[in-house]
Scaffold this motif. Structure first.
Motif, short mmCIF file in Angstrom:
data_model
loop_
_atom_site.label_atom_id
_atom_site.label_comp_id
_atom_site.label_asym_id
_atom_site.label_seq_id
_atom_site.Cartn_x
_atom_site.Cartn_y
_atom_site.Cartn_z
N LYS A 169 0.86 -1.18 0.00
CA LYS A 169 0.00 0.00 0.00
C LYS A 169 0.89 1.22 0.00
O LYS A 169 1.90 1.25 0.71
CB LYS A 169 -0.88 0.02 1.24
N GLY A 170 0.53 2.21 -0.78
CA GLY A 170 1.38 3.40 -0.80
C GLY A 170 0.83 4.49 -1.69
O GLY A 170 -0.34 4.45 -2.09
N TRP A 171 1.68 5.45 -1.99
CA TRP A 171 1.29 6.60 -2.79
C TRP A 171 2.06 6.61 -4.10
O TRP A 171 3.26 6.27 -4.13
CB TRP A 171 1.59 7.90 -2.02
N ILE A 172 1.37 7.03 -5.14
CA ILE A 172 1.98 7.04 -6.47
C ILE A 172 2.93 8.23 -6.60
O ILE A 172 2.54 9.37 -6.37
CB ILE A 172 0.90 7.10 -7.56
N VAL A 184 5.28 4.28 -10.09
CA VAL A 184 6.35 4.21 -9.11
C VAL A 184 5.71 4.47 -7.76
O VAL A 184 5.03 5.48 -7.56
CB VAL A 184 7.45 5.24 -9.42
N LEU A 185 5.85 3.49 -6.87
CA LEU A 185 5.12 3.53 -5.60
C LEU A 185 6.08 3.71 -4.43
O LEU A 185 7.14 3.08 -4.37
CB LEU A 185 4.36 2.22 -5.42
N ASN A 186 5.69 4.58 -3.49
CA ASN A 186 6.47 4.75 -2.25
C ASN A 186 5.52 4.65 -1.08
O ASN A 186 4.39 5.12 -1.16
CB ASN A 186 7.18 6.12 -2.27
N ASP A 187 5.98 4.00 -0.01
CA ASP A 187 5.09 3.89 1.16
C ASP A 187 5.71 4.50 2.41
O ASP A 187 5.21 4.29 3.51
CB ASP A 187 4.69 2.43 1.40
N GLY A 188 6.82 5.22 2.25
CA GLY A 188 7.43 5.89 3.40
C GLY A 188 8.40 5.02 4.17
O GLY A 188 9.18 5.52 4.97
N ARG A 202 -3.79 0.37 -3.16
CA ARG A 202 -3.43 -0.94 -2.60
C ARG A 202 -3.19 -1.84 -3.80
O ARG A 202 -4.03 -1.92 -4.69
CB ARG A 202 -4.60 -1.43 -1.76
N VAL A 203 -2.05 -2.49 -3.82
CA VAL A 203 -1.70 -3.30 -4.98
C VAL A 203 -1.36 -4.71 -4.54
O VAL A 203 -0.62 -4.91 -3.58
CB VAL A 203 -0.48 -2.71 -5.73
N ILE A 218 -5.43 -3.81 -8.47
CA ILE A 218 -5.13 -2.47 -7.95
C ILE A 218 -6.42 -1.87 -7.42
O ILE A 218 -7.40 -1.71 -8.14
CB ILE A 218 -4.53 -1.55 -9.03
N GLU A 219 -6.42 -1.59 -6.15
CA GLU A 219 -7.58 -0.95 -5.54
C GLU A 219 -7.24 0.52 -5.32
O GLU A 219 -6.20 0.83 -4.74
CB GLU A 219 -7.87 -1.63 -4.20
N ILE A 220 -8.11 1.39 -5.79
CA ILE A 220 -7.86 2.83 -5.62
C ILE A 220 -8.36 3.22 -4.23
O ILE A 220 -9.55 3.16 -3.95
CB ILE A 220 -8.58 3.64 -6.71
N VAL A 221 -7.45 3.56 -3.37
CA VAL A 221 -7.82 3.94 -1.99
C VAL A 221 -8.28 5.40 -1.98
O VAL A 221 -9.30 5.74 -1.39
CB VAL A 221 -6.64 3.74 -1.02
#
Ligand code: ATP
Ligand code: MN
Length: 468
Positions: A23-26, A39-43, A73-74, A95-98
């Motif tokens: 889970k993260g932000w694009i 490109v995904l980052n979750d901190g 959420r991927v 891919i679920e769009i949160v």
């Protein structure tokens, strides 16, 4: 059921063929007709995970419309990466769009100014740069506890509310429950909540001195408040300070403790935050190019520091160096003059070009509790100065001679009745003792190479600015 993982673990474990959930932000999107990349980052780390999305994904059209900053959420399979720059990537199966950002994200990829980001301090931690800074900050906090704990210093929570007028370490904020009209009438603090005027603490040192005389050695690590009106790039109204204090310790040992601590912080950042430091180096290089300034790799400078001894000079020697330097200073450099920031920076950045400990300051420049030298003029104080920041640590051996301490408070016309408890510490089992204060944000500036202290604290408080 696939297990949910943090990107830091996915990238470390490299379990090719396993199916995981992240889970993260694009961070960025690349679209083509047949497939897309996120490109995904979750901190959890500096690195990002590349997500490959094939056109047969049921919600392919929706997903490819997502803008930077959206949360997803991927679920997907970990595969060897075809591209360069990463070992593994994820082939998305769901891919679920949160949450989808409705419009262009305020923090676009193009270089965004730090000033702009400071106004977006609720969002800035989602950038590469601030992610790096705040993970380094975390690591340095952990390293602080490791360092002192391993040396048998006990962690002490000193009070934030205090009625002690702590040595004039800085201007204090008053804390009151009096109503505005009661304050206007000329406040009567005996009617206030605690029955006397109360402040936010400017130092935890006095609590440290008490507890050091029972536990042997302690350190505080807490918020510190100073209502100083200095709107500089190195001062905050609320900052965090680490203050070790140890019984049976003199200034020599104190100086070694201080330099070992600074080196431990650097080593810890190198060991645990190499990606973050590399990102910061890249940022500074880019920035230098933009501003057409020469670029110095601050990591090389730090690397040299952790393997070298800190130089020590006396205040007297330091003032002579400044006087003879030929450099034109705004403030005078005769014996007895205050050592100003411009002097500190000249010493550490131009003259020595490395961290330096200045010791034995004139007594009128320093607080009443510092131990007097035999010369009767100077005290056993030390400041640690580092390039790029200036003063990072201020410390001293404390006066353990009760008569001298009392005499000094009289010279300064201080209120002796308020200091009886402090005198008691000398009367009952007093010891030669010492300690110092390290400004946590100054240390973070030093190690991240950031030039403004506002950029290394989550929500900076400075004159006329207390947002959130
Ligand atoms: P300066 O001369 O830089 O204002 P100081 O001599 O007033 O500092 P000390 O009272 O010696 O500072 O405090 C110990 C340490 O706390 C300093 O060495 C510095 O690292 C940090 N510090 C002091 N004031 C501030 C502030 N306003 N914001 C952030 N850090 C500070
Ligand atoms: Mn100081």
């Amino acid at each position: 059921m696939q297990s949910r993982k943090l990107i830091v673990d996915v990238l470390a474990q490299k379990e090719i063929g396993s199916t995981v959930e992240v889970k993260g932000w694009i961070r960025s999107v690349r679209n083509s007709k047949a497939f897309a990349f996120f490109v995904l980052n979750d901190g959890s780390c500096q690195k990002t995970l590349q997500i490959v999305i094939d056109a047969d994904l049921p919600n392919f059209t929706e997903v490819t419309k997502l803008l930077i900053g959206s949360a997803v959420r991927v679920i997907g399979k970990i595969v060897e990466s075809q591209g360069k720059g990463q070992d593994v990537e994820m082939q998305a199966s769901t891919i679920e769009i949160v949450s989808a950002t409705p419009e262009d994200y305020p923090l676009q990829k193009k270089a965004t100014s730090l000033e702009f980001l400071r106004e977006q301090s609720h969002l800035r931690v989602r950038t590469n740069l601030f992610g790096a800074i705040f993970r380094v900050r975390h690591q340095l906090a952990m390293a602080t506890h490791e360092f002192f704990s391993s040396k048998k210093f006990f962690y002490l929570n000193s009070p934030i509310l205090t009625t002690v007028d702590a040595e004039g370490a800085g201007e204090m904020f008053t804390v009151t429950s009096l109503k505005p009209h009661e304050l206007k009438a000329g406040p009567d603090f005996t009617k206030d909540y605690f029955g006397k005027q109360t402040h936010l603490t400017v130092t935890g040192q006095l609590a440290g001195e008490c507890f050091a005389h029972g536990l042997g050695a302690v350190y505080t690590f807490g918020p510190t408040f100073r209502a100083e009106n200095s709107n500089t790039a190195r001062h905050l109204s609320e900052f965090w300070m680490i203050e070790p204090e140890k019984a049976f310790m003199d200034l020599e040992e104190d100086a070694i403790l201080a330099s070992d601590y600074v080196k431990y912080l650097i080593n810890s950042a190198f060991k645990h935050c190499s990606d973050e430091l590399e990102a910061l180096r890249g940022y500074h290089e880019f920035q230098a190019k933009q501003e057409k300034q020469p670029f110095t790799n601050h990591l090389e400078v730090l690397d040299a520091v952790r393997n070298s001894e800190f130089l020590q000079v006396s205040y007297t020697e330091a003032m002579q160096i400044l006087s003879k330097s030929g450099h034109k200073f705004e403030f005078p450099t005769n014996w007895g003059d205050e050592m100003q920031t411009e002097h500190e920076r000249y010493l550490t950045e131009v003259h020595f070009k490395q961290p330096v400990i200045v010791k034995d300051y004139p007594k009128h420049c320093k607080a009443f509790y510092m131990k007097q030298n035999e010369d009767g003029k100077s005290v056993r104080a030390m400041d640690v100065l580092v390039p790029g920041v200036g003063e990072i640590i201020g410390g001293s051996q404390r006066e353990d001679d009760l008569d001298r301490l009392i005499q000094r408070t009289r010279e300064l016309q201080m209120n002796e009745t308020h200091l009886q408890w402090y005198f008691d510490l000398r009367r009952f089992g007093g010891t030669p003792h010492a300690g110092f204060g390290l400004g946590f944000e100054r240390a973070i500036m030093y190690i991240t190479g950031m030039k403004n202290i506002r950029d290394v604290i989550p929500f900076p408080r400075t004159p006329n600015s207390c947002e959130f």
